[in-house]
Write an enzyme that holds these catalytic residues in place. Structure first.
Site, PDB file in Angstrom:
ATOM      1  N   GLU A  14      -6.287 -10.594  -1.175  1.00 19.47           N
ATOM      2  CA  GLU A  14      -7.090 -10.338   0.048  1.00 19.47           C
ATOM      3  C   GLU A  14      -8.574 -10.248  -0.291  1.00 19.47           C
ATOM      4  O   GLU A  14      -9.291  -9.392   0.231  1.00 19.47           O
ATOM      5  CB  GLU A  14      -6.635  -9.035   0.713  1.00 19.47           C
ATOM      6  CG  GLU A  14      -5.158  -8.994   1.040  1.00 19.47           C
ATOM      7  CD  GLU A  14      -4.751  -7.773   1.843  1.00 19.47           C
ATOM      8  OE1 GLU A  14      -5.627  -7.037   2.334  1.00 19.47           O
ATOM      9  OE2 GLU A  14      -3.528  -7.555   1.981  1.00 19.47           O
ATOM     10  N   GLU A  27       0.812  -1.235   0.000  1.00 24.31           N
ATOM     11  CA  GLU A  27       0.000   0.000   0.000  1.00 24.31           C
ATOM     12  C   GLU A  27       0.842   1.280   0.000  1.00 24.31           C
ATOM     13  O   GLU A  27       0.633   2.167   0.831  1.00 24.31           O
ATOM     14  CB  GLU A  27      -0.952  -0.015   1.198  1.00 24.31           C
ATOM     15  CG  GLU A  27      -1.870  -1.222   1.192  1.00 24.31           C
ATOM     16  CD  GLU A  27      -2.820  -1.278   2.388  1.00 24.31           C
ATOM     17  OE1 GLU A  27      -2.673  -0.471   3.312  1.00 24.31           O
ATOM     18  OE2 GLU A  27      -3.719  -2.137   2.381  1.00 24.31           O
TER      19      GLU A  27
HETATM   20  C1  XIL Z   1      -6.273  -6.183   8.432  1.00 26.20           C
HETATM   21  C2  XIL Z   1      -6.572  -7.316   9.387  1.00 26.20           C
HETATM   22  O1  XIL Z   1      -7.361  -8.283   8.747  1.00 26.20           O
HETATM   23  C3  XIL Z   1      -7.290  -6.755  10.599  1.00 26.20           C
HETATM   24  O2  XIL Z   1      -7.524  -7.772  11.549  1.00 26.20           O
HETATM   25  C4  XIL Z   1      -6.479  -5.636  11.212  1.00 26.20           C
HETATM   26  O3  XIL Z   1      -7.200  -5.059  12.274  1.00 26.20           O
HETATM   27  C5  XIL Z   1      -6.164  -4.580  10.176  1.00 26.20           C
HETATM   28  O4  XIL Z   1      -5.520  -5.181   9.068  1.00 26.20           O
HETATM   29  N1  XIL Z   1      -4.887  -4.594   3.791  1.00 26.20           N
HETATM   30  C6  XIL Z   1      -3.905  -5.414   4.261  1.00 26.20           C
HETATM   31  C7  XIL Z   1      -4.171  -6.291   5.419  1.00 26.20           C
HETATM   32  O5  XIL Z   1      -2.843  -5.519   3.621  1.00 26.20           O
HETATM   33  O6  XIL Z   1      -3.016  -6.552   6.172  1.00 26.20           O
HETATM   34  C8  XIL Z   1      -5.248  -5.731   6.300  1.00 26.20           C
HETATM   35  O7  XIL Z   1      -5.532  -6.683   7.336  1.00 26.20           O
HETATM   36  C9  XIL Z   1      -6.477  -5.417   5.479  1.00 26.20           C
HETATM   37  C10 XIL Z   1      -6.163  -4.373   4.434  1.00 26.20           C
END
Ligand code: XIL
Length: 582
Positions: free
Chosen positions: A437, A319
């Site tokens: 994701e 990101e």
């Molecule tokens: C998220 C987790 O799933 C949550 O439990 C935590 O509170 C915040 O992070 N993008 C990403 C992930 O790359 O690491 C994130 O994961 C969601 C968005």
């Protein structure tokens, strides 16, 4: 409560000083029953309460043993569940020990509370094990939890704040037990093939979070039964894995990795360089560029070194692109601000030396569709890195999508053609695509129309990935709605995953399985005529493209031949050719 012996044990403990009680609990005999309590007939000690009150969000409570229950009456609840806590200190939790945790809970009106255990002073060992919907009827909560650390002074906490009202507990038990039996997994897919059977086409993965991994054998059975990869949802975030500069805590991730190895699942490292969930020593430190580079390298070396040869894929930078003054450019994070534009180049170059065999991924959200300004910017970033010889193997498209509470789909439902076009341009520059994701959150309330959108989304995106020769991975961000990150992050949304809160497969699961069901597990389309063998004397397996395209070998070397094939046969050959790639 009817357990007389437990009652005696509690009333004895209740009169001990905390130190004496701690010593007693530390002895093996007492460790058999950390809390076997529930009478609350005369007293509630050693349970305690705490309110963290602010002027904007006052919190205030009173505890009482009422009708054999422990009740907290909140005159003011504060802002968050943790603004009023009912807790128990001095639990001597042993490492790699399962605990049976049970209690009943009710409230004067419906509300949500949290139960957690762990080490008070080190947040990274605090697990939110349960979010619990409480009603006026007492609900029995009963689960098993695997504790990983030696925790001599752990607490059990009910976090009950946020609104005024009354919450009552009874029959509270925390006791060590044998590891639960993992239930056998029977795939719910109509053709009897779990999703992972199609890894020759696309590898399916899911994120797993330590709390549910630690507490739910059924969840773990489904993950092992249906998926071929896992990504840790949180345990590799820098605040957890390097909480103090130079001190790495691999406990949680090691447990996940050991489990993945036992169950033959691949592991994705996630993430190495990110600005979120970073430790305070890093975010608030004053470091020069050189010091920041050294910190970044030490983190990469620490993690990639510890897991060298074990993780085939790493999200190296996460990101890093955002909008600033109407332009899509480097996100102004502490990495970028202190190192400069080259922090991404440096991270990837260093990661390659740390584990030369691993595939290195740039991972981001909202970058799936060609023509989207951020997606176009990230494509330029990666193309530029490729042209300059920076080692990068894949782009991770997070694929978090949604339908809004009012049913609006304008910004949350992607254009699949634009995703396909985006994958194609990455293919032209020799970059693999991983869906990293994926989820589709639904704006509350849930209804059939929104469910249909979710099903279609999962099916269409999987199909796009299957059809793209360079899309090899499809990871969903969490198995089920019971352990979802969504309601905690997007308060009007939920139901984002392919299993429901009871760990039952949703139509979205069947949508994915239905797409795979069109194929044989070797990647050929069911019913398709196999492509003819290449004529003798053709270049066969040689890569004569002269470029770096990931287009299937058969297409590149037998283009004329394939052009004559029917659509099904073409698709079949694409699938077959994919099997030659990892
Ligand atoms: C998220 C987790 O799933 C949550 O439990 C935590 O509170 C915040 O992070 N993008 C990403 C992930 O790359 O690491 C994130 O994961 C969601 C968005």
């Amino acid at each position: 409560m009817n357990a007389t012996s437990s009652k005696l044990a509690l009333s004895t403990l209740a009169w001990l000083s905390p130190v004496a009680a701690l010593c007693l609990w530390a002895s093996p005999a007492q460790a058999q029953s950390l809390i076997t309590n529930g009478t609350f007939d005369a007293d509630y000690a050693p349970w305690w309460g705490n309110a963290s009150s602010t002027e904007e969000a006052p919190a205030d409570y009173a505890l009482a043993a009422t009708d054999g229950q422990l009740c907290a009456t909140m005159m003011a609840g504060g802002k968050n569940p943790w603004d009023v806590i009912v807790g128990y200190s001095g639990l001597a939790l042993l490492p790699n020990q399962h605990y049976h945790i049970a209690f009943s809970v009710s409230a004067d009106v419906n509300r949500t509370i949290k139960f957690k255990t762990g080490l008070g002073e080190a947040p990274y060992t605090d697990y939110f094990l349960k979010t619990i919907e409480v009603t006026t009827t007492p609900t029995l909560v009963d689960f098993t939890y695997l504790n990983l650390r030696n925790d001599a002074t752990a607490q059990a906490q009910f976090q009950i704040g946020a609104t005024a009202g009354k919450v009552c507990f009874d029959n509270i038990v925390i006791e060590p037990v044998a590891a639960p039996t993992v239930p056998p997994h029977v795939t719910p897919s109509a053709n009897g093939h779990p999703l992972k059977d199609y890894s020759a086409i696309v590898k399916m993965g899911t994120a797993v979070d330590t709390p549910i991994f630690l507490s739910n054998a059924q969840h773990n059975a489904i993950v092992a039964g249906e998926f071929s990869m896992i990504t840790p949802a949180n345990s590799m975030k820098m605040n957890i894995i390097q909480p103090t500069q130079g001190v790495f805590d691999y406990t949680d991730t090691d447990a996940l990795v050991a489990w993945a190895q036992q169950n033959n699942l691949e592991f994705r490292g996630h993430p190495l360089v990110w600005h979120t969930q970073a430790p305070g020593w890093l975010t608030s430190g004053t470091f020069t560029r050189e010091e920041m580079i050294a910190i970044m390298y030490a983190h990469i070396d620490g993690l990639m070194g510890h897991y060298a040869g074990k993780f085939p894929y790493w999200d190296v930078v996460n990101e890093a692109i955002d909008q600033k003054d109407g332009q899509w450019t480097f996100r102004p994070t502490f990495w970028h601000e202190r190192i400069g534009d080259d922090f991404i180049d440096l991270a990837f170059t260093h990661a390659r030396t740390a584990d030369p065999a691993a595939k290195l991924v740039y991972n981001d959200y909202n970058i799936e569709q060609k023509g989207n300004a951020k997606a176009d910017r990230v494509f330029e970033l990666i193309r530029d890195m490729k042209m300059r010889g920076i080692p990068i193997d894949a782009v991770g498209m997070q694929a978090h999508y949604f339908v809004e509470p009012n049913g609006n789909t304008a910004s949350g439902v992607p254009n699949m053609q634009a995703i396909s076009d985006n994958m194609a341009r990455y293919n032209e520059i020799g970059i693999e695509v991983h869906i990293t994701e994926c989820d589709f959150r639904i704006g509350k309330p849930l209804d059939d129309t929104k469910t249909q959108l979710q099903n279609k989304f999962f099916a269409d995106l999987l199909q796009v990935c299957i059809d793209a020769p360079n899309c090899s991975h499809f990871t969903v961000w969490g198995l089920s709605d019971v352990d979802s990150w969504v309601p905690n992050t997007f308060k009007d949304y939920d139901f984002a995953h392919i299993y429901d809160a009871a760990l039952m497969p949703k139509p979205a699961y069947h949508a994915l399985a239905g797409v795979f069901a069109k194929y044989n597990t070797d990647g050929t389309l069911i019913g398709a005529t196999p492509p003819p063998a290449p004529p003798s004397g053709s270049s066969g397996g040689g890569d004569d493209s002269g470029g770096c395209s990931l287009a299937p070998r058969a297409m590149r070397t037998n283009a004329g031949l394939l052009a004559g094939l029917a659509l099904l046969g073409l698709a079949a050959s694409r699938r077959a050719s994919r099997r030659t790639r990892s």
